[in-house]
Design an enzyme around this catalytic site. Structure first.
Site, PDB file in Angstrom:
ATOM      1  N   TYR A 157       0.834  -1.213   0.000  1.00  0.00           N
ATOM      2  CA  TYR A 157       0.000   0.000   0.000  1.00  0.00           C
ATOM      3  C   TYR A 157       0.868   1.263   0.000  1.00  0.00           C
ATOM      4  O   TYR A 157       0.637   2.188  -0.782  1.00  0.00           O
ATOM      5  CB  TYR A 157      -0.907  -0.051   1.230  1.00  0.00           C
ATOM      6  CG  TYR A 157      -1.900   1.081   1.347  1.00  0.00           C
ATOM      7  CD1 TYR A 157      -3.052   1.112   0.573  1.00  0.00           C
ATOM      8  CD2 TYR A 157      -1.690   2.118   2.258  1.00  0.00           C
ATOM      9  CE1 TYR A 157      -3.966   2.150   0.702  1.00  0.00           C
ATOM     10  CE2 TYR A 157      -2.604   3.151   2.401  1.00  0.00           C
ATOM     11  CZ  TYR A 157      -3.744   3.167   1.622  1.00  0.00           C
ATOM     12  OH  TYR A 157      -4.648   4.189   1.744  1.00  0.00           O
ATOM     13  N   LYS A 161       1.118   4.218  -2.830  1.00  0.00           N
ATOM     14  CA  LYS A 161       0.798   5.619  -2.521  1.00  0.00           C
ATOM     15  C   LYS A 161       2.009   6.535  -2.705  1.00  0.00           C
ATOM     16  O   LYS A 161       1.859   7.704  -3.062  1.00  0.00           O
ATOM     17  CB  LYS A 161       0.253   5.721  -1.083  1.00  0.00           C
ATOM     18  CG  LYS A 161      -1.083   4.993  -0.889  1.00  0.00           C
ATOM     19  CD  LYS A 161      -2.171   5.589  -1.758  1.00  0.00           C
ATOM     20  CE  LYS A 161      -3.530   4.976  -1.526  1.00  0.00           C
ATOM     21  NZ  LYS A 161      -4.579   5.575  -2.365  1.00  0.00           N
TER      22      LYS A 161
HETATM   23  P1  NAP Z   1     -13.412   2.664   0.943  1.00  0.00           P
HETATM   24  O1  NAP Z   1     -14.409   3.218   1.905  1.00  0.00           O
HETATM   25  O2  NAP Z   1     -12.901   1.281   1.130  1.00  0.00           O
HETATM   26  O3  NAP Z   1     -14.019   2.813  -0.539  1.00  0.00           O
HETATM   27  C1  NAP Z   1     -13.257   2.399  -1.614  1.00  0.00           C
HETATM   28  C2  NAP Z   1     -13.941   2.785  -2.919  1.00  0.00           C
HETATM   29  O4  NAP Z   1     -13.073   2.377  -3.988  1.00  0.00           O
HETATM   30  C3  NAP Z   1     -15.261   2.061  -3.139  1.00  0.00           C
HETATM   31  O5  NAP Z   1     -16.166   2.930  -3.797  1.00  0.00           O
HETATM   32  C4  NAP Z   1     -14.877   0.888  -4.050  1.00  0.00           C
HETATM   33  O6  NAP Z   1     -15.923   0.453  -4.906  1.00  0.00           O
HETATM   34  C5  NAP Z   1     -13.768   1.528  -4.888  1.00  0.00           C
HETATM   35  N1  NAP Z   1     -12.846   0.539  -5.439  1.00  0.00           N
HETATM   36  C6  NAP Z   1     -12.117  -0.385  -4.774  1.00  0.00           C
HETATM   37  N2  NAP Z   1     -11.396  -1.132  -5.652  1.00  0.00           N
HETATM   38  C7  NAP Z   1     -11.706  -0.663  -6.875  1.00  0.00           C
HETATM   39  C8  NAP Z   1     -11.326  -1.036  -8.195  1.00  0.00           C
HETATM   40  N3  NAP Z   1     -10.466  -2.036  -8.431  1.00  0.00           N
HETATM   41  N4  NAP Z   1     -11.855  -0.368  -9.243  1.00  0.00           N
HETATM   42  C9  NAP Z   1     -12.729   0.646  -9.040  1.00  0.00           C
HETATM   43  N5  NAP Z   1     -13.123   1.061  -7.824  1.00  0.00           N
HETATM   44  C10 NAP Z   1     -12.610   0.406  -6.759  1.00  0.00           C
HETATM   45  O7  NAP Z   1     -12.090   3.585   0.873  1.00  0.00           O
HETATM   46  P2  NAP Z   1     -11.818   5.038   1.482  1.00  0.00           P
HETATM   47  O8  NAP Z   1     -11.387   4.885   2.878  1.00  0.00           O
HETATM   48  O9  NAP Z   1     -12.921   5.952   1.129  1.00  0.00           O
HETATM   49  O10 NAP Z   1     -10.501   5.425   0.667  1.00  0.00           O
HETATM   50  C11 NAP Z   1     -10.532   6.183  -0.534  1.00  0.00           C
HETATM   51  C12 NAP Z   1      -9.112   6.493  -0.948  1.00  0.00           C
HETATM   52  O11 NAP Z   1      -8.456   7.224   0.086  1.00  0.00           O
HETATM   53  C13 NAP Z   1      -8.260   5.267  -1.176  1.00  0.00           C
HETATM   54  O12 NAP Z   1      -7.394   5.483  -2.264  1.00  0.00           O
HETATM   55  C14 NAP Z   1      -7.465   5.128   0.103  1.00  0.00           C
HETATM   56  O13 NAP Z   1      -6.261   4.451  -0.097  1.00  0.00           O
HETATM   57  C15 NAP Z   1      -7.252   6.583   0.443  1.00  0.00           C
HETATM   58  N6  NAP Z   1      -6.961   6.796   1.845  1.00  0.00           N
HETATM   59  C16 NAP Z   1      -7.873   6.445   2.809  1.00  0.00           C
HETATM   60  C17 NAP Z   1      -7.565   6.672   4.144  1.00  0.00           C
HETATM   61  C18 NAP Z   1      -8.517   6.315   5.263  1.00  0.00           C
HETATM   62  O14 NAP Z   1      -8.125   6.448   6.424  1.00  0.00           O
HETATM   63  N7  NAP Z   1      -9.723   5.874   4.978  1.00  0.00           N
HETATM   64  C19 NAP Z   1      -6.340   7.248   4.490  1.00  0.00           C
HETATM   65  C20 NAP Z   1      -5.450   7.598   3.495  1.00  0.00           C
HETATM   66  C21 NAP Z   1      -5.778   7.373   2.173  1.00  0.00           C
HETATM   67  P3  NAP Z   1     -17.172  -0.446  -4.322  1.00  0.00           P
HETATM   68  O15 NAP Z   1     -17.938   0.470  -3.404  1.00  0.00           O
HETATM   69  O16 NAP Z   1     -17.938  -0.810  -5.533  1.00  0.00           O
HETATM   70  O17 NAP Z   1     -16.548  -1.586  -3.601  1.00  0.00           O
END
Ligand code: NAP
Length: 249
Positions: A157, A161
């Site tokens: 991961y 990133k």
């Molecule tokens: P999340 O709640 O797990 O949602 C992930 C989203 O990405 C969902 O809409 C999912 O689609 C979609 N997705 C996953 N795999 C995919 C693929 N192969 N093709 C197309 N769409 C895909 O994630 P989140 O926490 O909102 O995170 C969003 C972004 O922020 C990510 O890049 C994550 O790495 C980054 N981030 C998050 C955090 C945190 O603390 N949450 C911190 C730093 C960075 P479905 O709904 O259809 O499954």
């Protein structure tokens, strides 16, 4: 043709951070393409939440794996079908497959890099031509605090990133003269399904270690996207904006 003048594509907008970004952009008057992997119900809910605001402009959903070129093409086509433009792309779709290096499968390494990094490459490449033609564009890549600082158990991961940050800077250099910016946002710990898997004990420990003493909300990230997407941010490119309550200081 849609009545909204601007169009944005947000990947991973079915849930979490992407959903908040899609809603915020639509509130600002953008047509929005909601990309998602497979959860139809969640994507429809994002669309409904956008529509609830009764703003002019279209909202469409596109299902597909961002690591496949065909998905990038379909996302782009959906945007161009609305008003012939693609002003903003937010490469937000991301996954984790955590494990210590010694136990990490090659497949889990490749899958995380494919979705988190290659996915952003494919959509950025696809959107470049229309952005160059319209002489305007905003590429916003959602990286992470661990892409800057690393994290035990997340070699795949963090690599994806950190790669996203390097790619953002390279793209920014290539396209700056065309009035297209490319920036990354590095969120800290944000309350979504991705972090909901952590136990309450771990969450409390993390909160205690964050200078702001709380996890962030998806809206905290959406606000940063609105800032970078704005026409007034045209002189900001190749940057990494940390939105982490001070976690990465
Ligand atoms: P999340 O709640 O797990 O949602 C992930 C989203 O990405 C969902 O809409 C999912 O689609 C979609 N997705 C996953 N795999 C995919 C693929 N192969 N093709 C197309 N769409 C895909 O994630 P989140 O926490 O909102 O995170 C969003 C972004 O922020 C990510 O890049 C994550 O790495 C980054 N981030 C998050 C955090 C945190 O603390 N949450 C911190 C730093 C960075 P479905 O709904 O259809 O499954």
């Amino acid at each position: 043709m849609s009545k909204a003048e601007k169009t944005a594509i947000v990947t991973g907008a079915g849930r979490g951070i992407g959903r908040a970004i899609a809603i915020s952009l639509h509130k600002q008057g953008y047509n929005v393409v909601i990309g998602y992997a497979g959860n139809d119900e969640a994507a429809e809910e994002t669309k409904r939440l956008c529509k609830d605001n009764d703003i002019e402009g279209e909202v469409v959903t596109v299902k597909g794996d961002v690591s496949k070129e065909d998905t990038a093409m379909r996302l782009l086509e959906a945007a161009l079908n609305m008003n012939g433009r693609v002003d903003v792309i937010v490469n937000n779709a991301g996954i984790t497959k955590d494990n210590l290096l010694a136990r990490m499968d090659e497949e889990d390494f490749e899958r995380v890099v494919d979705v988190n990094l290659k996915g952003a490459f494919l959509l950025s490449k696809a959107a470049l031509r229309p952005m160059m033609k319209q002489r305007f564009g905003r590429i916003i890549n959602i990286s992470s605090v661990v892409g800057v600082h690393g994290n035990a158990g997340q070699a795949n991961y963090s690599a994806s990133k950190a790669g996203l940050i390097g790619m953002t800077k390279s793209i920014a250099k290539e396209i700056a003269a065309r009035n297209i910016t490319a920036n990354a946002i590095a969120p800290g710990m944000i309350e979504t399904d991705m972090t909901d898997v952590l136990s309450d004990k771990v969450k409390a420990e993390i909160n205690a270690s964050i200078p702001a003493k709380r996890m962030g909300t998806p809206e905290d990230i959406a606000n940063a996207v609105l800032f970078l997407a704005d026409e007034k941010s045209s002189y900001i490119t190749g940057q990494v904006l940390s939105v982490d309550g001070g976690m990465g200081m």
